[in-house]
Design an enzyme around this catalytic site. Structure first.
Site, PDB file in Angstrom:
ATOM      1  N   ARG A 139     -13.620  11.206   6.918  1.00 12.93           N
ATOM      2  CA  ARG A 139     -13.914  10.356   5.768  1.00 12.93           C
ATOM      3  C   ARG A 139     -15.239   9.612   5.883  1.00 12.93           C
ATOM      4  O   ARG A 139     -15.946   9.434   4.893  1.00 12.93           O
ATOM      5  CB  ARG A 139     -12.779   9.345   5.562  1.00 12.93           C
ATOM      6  CG  ARG A 139     -11.552   9.966   4.938  1.00 12.93           C
ATOM      7  CD  ARG A 139     -10.448   8.958   4.781  1.00 12.93           C
ATOM      8  NE  ARG A 139      -9.336   9.532   4.030  1.00 12.93           N
ATOM      9  CZ  ARG A 139      -8.165   8.943   3.879  1.00 12.93           C
ATOM     10  NH1 ARG A 139      -7.958   7.762   4.430  1.00 12.93           N
ATOM     11  NH2 ARG A 139      -7.206   9.527   3.189  1.00 12.93           N
ATOM     12  N   GLU A 195      -6.166  18.298   5.297  1.00 17.18           N
ATOM     13  CA  GLU A 195      -7.032  17.209   4.862  1.00 17.18           C
ATOM     14  C   GLU A 195      -8.184  17.062   5.841  1.00 17.18           C
ATOM     15  O   GLU A 195      -8.181  17.635   6.935  1.00 17.18           O
ATOM     16  CB  GLU A 195      -6.246  15.902   4.725  1.00 17.18           C
ATOM     17  CG  GLU A 195      -5.226  15.925   3.593  1.00 17.18           C
ATOM     18  CD  GLU A 195      -4.562  14.579   3.353  1.00 17.18           C
ATOM     19  OE1 GLU A 195      -4.916  13.612   4.051  1.00 17.18           O
ATOM     20  OE2 GLU A 195      -3.691  14.501   2.479  1.00 17.18           O
ATOM     21  N   ALA A 251       0.053   5.504  -1.718  1.00 22.01           N
ATOM     22  CA  ALA A 251      -0.461   6.608  -0.903  1.00 22.01           C
ATOM     23  C   ALA A 251      -0.159   7.945  -1.568  1.00 22.01           C
ATOM     24  O   ALA A 251       1.000   8.294  -1.773  1.00 22.01           O
ATOM     25  CB  ALA A 251       0.174   6.559   0.488  1.00 22.01           C
ATOM     26  N   SER A 261       0.802  -1.224   0.000  1.00 24.69           N
ATOM     27  CA  SER A 261       0.000   0.000   0.000  1.00 24.69           C
ATOM     28  C   SER A 261       0.834   1.272   0.000  1.00 24.69           C
ATOM     29  O   SER A 261       0.385   2.300  -0.512  1.00 24.69           O
ATOM     30  CB  SER A 261      -0.924   0.007   1.224  1.00 24.69           C
ATOM     31  OG  SER A 261      -1.852  -1.043   1.170  1.00 24.69           O
ATOM     32  N   SER A 285      -1.713   7.094   8.484  1.00 20.83           N
ATOM     33  CA  SER A 285      -1.260   5.707   8.314  1.00 20.83           C
ATOM     34  C   SER A 285       0.225   5.596   8.002  1.00 20.83           C
ATOM     35  O   SER A 285       0.899   4.690   8.510  1.00 20.83           O
ATOM     36  CB  SER A 285      -2.077   5.011   7.228  1.00 20.83           C
ATOM     37  OG  SER A 285      -2.077   5.758   6.037  1.00 20.83           O
ATOM     38  N   ARG A 335     -10.073   6.010  10.866  1.00 17.03           N
ATOM     39  CA  ARG A 335      -8.722   6.562  10.746  1.00 17.03           C
ATOM     40  C   ARG A 335      -8.757   8.003  10.277  1.00 17.03           C
ATOM     41  O   ARG A 335      -9.418   8.349   9.302  1.00 17.03           O
ATOM     42  CB  ARG A 335      -7.902   5.717   9.766  1.00 17.03           C
ATOM     43  CG  ARG A 335      -6.503   6.261   9.503  1.00 17.03           C
ATOM     44  CD  ARG A 335      -5.731   5.355   8.584  1.00 17.03           C
ATOM     45  NE  ARG A 335      -6.263   5.348   7.231  1.00 17.03           N
ATOM     46  CZ  ARG A 335      -5.798   6.107   6.236  1.00 17.03           C
ATOM     47  NH1 ARG A 335      -4.815   6.956   6.450  1.00 17.03           N
ATOM     48  NH2 ARG A 335      -6.325   6.008   5.025  1.00 17.03           N
ATOM     49  N   HIS A 356     -12.801   5.170   1.215  1.00 14.12           N
ATOM     50  CA  HIS A 356     -12.345   6.482   0.761  1.00 14.12           C
ATOM     51  C   HIS A 356     -13.491   7.126  -0.008  1.00 14.12           C
ATOM     52  O   HIS A 356     -14.115   6.490  -0.863  1.00 14.12           O
ATOM     53  CB  HIS A 356     -11.111   6.363  -0.131  1.00 14.12           C
ATOM     54  CG  HIS A 356     -10.384   7.658  -0.298  1.00 14.12           C
ATOM     55  ND1 HIS A 356     -10.875   8.680  -1.081  1.00 14.12           N
ATOM     56  CD2 HIS A 356      -9.223   8.113   0.225  1.00 14.12           C
ATOM     57  CE1 HIS A 356     -10.037   9.701  -1.036  1.00 14.12           C
ATOM     58  NE2 HIS A 356      -9.035   9.384  -0.242  1.00 14.12           N
ATOM     59  N   HIS A 387     -10.831   1.407   1.248  1.00 14.81           N
ATOM     60  CA  HIS A 387      -9.500   2.008   1.142  1.00 14.81           C
ATOM     61  C   HIS A 387      -8.536   1.505   2.208  1.00 14.81           C
ATOM     62  O   HIS A 387      -7.398   1.171   1.918  1.00 14.81           O
ATOM     63  CB  HIS A 387      -9.637   3.530   1.245  1.00 14.81           C
ATOM     64  CG  HIS A 387      -8.343   4.274   1.140  1.00 14.81           C
ATOM     65  ND1 HIS A 387      -7.497   4.124   0.069  1.00 14.81           N
ATOM     66  CD2 HIS A 387      -7.761   5.182   1.965  1.00 14.81           C
ATOM     67  CE1 HIS A 387      -6.440   4.910   0.224  1.00 14.81           C
ATOM     68  NE2 HIS A 387      -6.568   5.540   1.372  1.00 14.81           N
ATOM     69  N   GLY A 418      -1.874  11.286  -0.800  1.00  9.17           N
ATOM     70  CA  GLY A 418      -2.070  12.576  -0.146  1.00  9.17           C
ATOM     71  C   GLY A 418      -0.892  13.095   0.643  1.00  9.17           C
ATOM     72  O   GLY A 418      -0.417  14.198   0.427  1.00  9.17           O
ATOM     73  N   GLY A 419      -0.391  12.309   1.593  1.00  4.99           N
ATOM     74  CA  GLY A 419       0.717  12.785   2.396  1.00  4.99           C
ATOM     75  C   GLY A 419       0.847  12.008   3.681  1.00  4.99           C
ATOM     76  O   GLY A 419       0.236  10.947   3.859  1.00  4.99           O
TER      77      GLY A 419
END
Length: 516
Positions: free
Chosen positions: A269, A108, A47, A43, A368, A363, A224, A328, A49-50
């Site tokens: 989310r 985010e 990833a 995974s 993560s 989460r 997601h 996700h 986004g950040g």
């Protein structure tokens, strides 16, 4: 059969596994890292986004509060505290490995302030490249890596995990280890549409379960909000797009998120995903609109997303992007303490495979990757401190599923219908009956293929997920019950394999099991 001894066997080469292996190597341990794909797989490279961490010491309490709020009452405050205390230095330390973080921090969903470090929209890829290079540089000096290697089964001596049976390109291999650390991802492969990579087949959970370890909160599966369907795999449109100001519109062209949450598109989310599902059901479609941000800016800020959508004929920043929720991140996992110890001695877990108490019921975005850094390091340190002289032990059974091309799609459709975004007793009970009608997994022979073993792992986990979702008679975080829309008492679902039979318990949130 060849036999190899090591102080620590690390399973998985994503951010948690790489961090664990490097941490143990730097402490002088003999380390064997195995991955069923290439070194840069799993995974982590996906990833976009950040990676989240406090901006400074003053932001720790705020980041902790955001994490606890997103977790809807099921986070372990001590674990969250350790995470926010240790993540900043570890994340910022990635620059020394060559991760090209940009100067700006982004915002985010669920975060109170911009604190997301990013490398354009390919942060995970940049981290994976950097950590893989560090692993390559350390190879041979006490750290060994086996790629395209599948962990068939664990070995135990009494209750203690003492090694594993591997399927390598060169043939079977027995590993005797002072400790075994699972960092091999989640179980997104149980669902018909997922952003998870092909490796996400729940292998670590199944291995731990057959060793007697507790699996916790499997019902918490994070969808997601903004994915673009492309067969079984869904293409991710990073959360950072909404952080930059993208809007969600229904088929009537209405911005609907203000009706669902004061944070609008930047709500957590679970809120955004359920709002999108409701609007798609009500109006027929939901699209992500970035046109007002300017095509040049959007394509420069999100080149990975733009490139992934181009083959579908979608121009990011110029076209409305049709989106829907997709599985996700799987929040449930192998139960651990704050140092990665599982409920059986000799076994450790970190990253998505683990249920450490960091994420609770939902989460927080971009926690993560930093979770992998913090708890990969912590688990490695604990494993070395607890290690014993490697011994032979006995091999546990492995399960496989017949190579029927329709069996896995059927399994995934059943799980997707029963345990999707919105659940109910009737759907879950029908799903369990449908699973009972599918062929069962069977004891695997030594020559069984990794694909059949992956399918066997998914077949074992599917009813555990549905039973846990049926037992949780409330709506909390990523778990929404149509028949139980309100919060209940904070508790965990815990699944174990005891004397050959499955057992599911609901335990109060405060009742943390002591780890041997």
């Amino acid at each position: 059969m060849e036999v190899l001894e090591t102080d620590l066997l690390v399973v998985g080469s994503g951010v948690a596994g790489a961090q664990a292996a490097l941490t143990a190597h730097h402490r002088g341990a003999r380390v064997l890292l195995v991955t069923k794909g290439r070194l840069r797989s799993g995974s982590t490279p996906w990833a976009q986004g950040g990676v989240a961490a406090p901006r400074n010491a003053g932001d720790r309490a705020v980041h902790a509060a955001d994490t606890l709020r997103a977790g809807r009452g099921l986070c372990d405050p001590a674990v969250v505290d350790a995470f926010v205390r240790e993540s900043q230095a570890l994340v910022d330390g990635l620059r020394a490995y060559g991760v090209p973080f940009e100067a700006s921090l982004t915002l985010e969903g669920g975060h109170s302030v911009p604190r997301i470090r990013h490398a354009a929209d390919a942060t995970g890829h940049a981290i994976s490249v950097a950590l893989s290079a560090a692993l390559e540089a350390a190879r041979g000096g006490g750290l060994h890596v086996l790629e395209r290697t599948f962990v068939r089964a664990l070995r135990v001596s009494g209750p203690r995990v003492v090694g594993a049976e591997l399927l390598t390109p060169a043939g079977p291999l027995t590993v005797r280890a002072g400790g075994v650390l699972l960092a091999c991802g989640g179980y997104g492969g149980l669902y018909p549409v997922t952003t998870a990579p092909p490796e996400g087949t729940g292998d670590g959970l199944a291995l731990a379960y057959r060793a007697g370890a507790a699996l916790r909160d499997l019902e918490f599966v994070q969808f997601h909000p903004t994915a673009v369907r492309a067969g079984h795999r869904a293409l991710l449109v990073t959360e950072a797009a909404r952080g930059e100001g993208a809007h969600l519109l229904n088929a009537q062209g209405e911005r609907f998120m203000p009706r669902y949450d004061p944070l609008e598109e930047l709500a957590p989310r679970d809120v955004v995903a359920r709002a999108i599902a409701a609007e798609r059901e009500r109006t027929g479609q939901v699209v992500l609109d970035l046109r007002h941000l300017g095509e040049a800016f959007v394509r420069a800020r999100f080149p990975t997303v733009a490139a992934s959508l181009a083959p579908l004929g979608l121009r990011l920043g110029a076209d409305l992007i049709p989106v829907e929720p997709a599985v996700h991140y799987t929040i449930g996992g192998v139960q651990t303490d704050a140092h990665g110890r599982c409920t059986v001695p000799g076994l450790y877990a970190a990253g998505e495979v683990a249920s450490s108490g960091l994420h609770g019921a939902n989460r927080l975005a971009s926690n993560s990757l930093s979770e992998g850094l913090v708890f990969g390091a912590r688990a490695a340190v604990a494993a070395l401190a607890d290690a014993r002289t490697p011994e032979a032990g006995e091999v546990l059974p492995a399960l496989a599923l017949a190579a029927d091309p329709g069996s896995l799609p059927a399994l995934r459709e059943i799980v997707g219908r029963a345990a999707g975004l919105r659940r109910g007793a009737a759907r879950l009970e029908a799903g369990l009956l449908a699973l009972d009608a599918l062929p069962p997994a069977f004891p695997a022979g030594e020559a069984e293929t990794p694909a059949a073993l992956e399918a066997g792992n998914l077949r074992q986990l599917a009813p555990l997920l549905l039973r846990a979702a049926h037992a949780r008679q409330e709506s909390r975080g990523a778990h929404a019950r149509l028949d139980f829309p309100d919060l209940g008492a904070p508790q965990h679902s815990v699944s174990r394999l005891m004397r050959g039979s499955d057992r599911l318990d609901l335990v109060p949130h405060a009742a943390v099991e002591a780890v041997p």
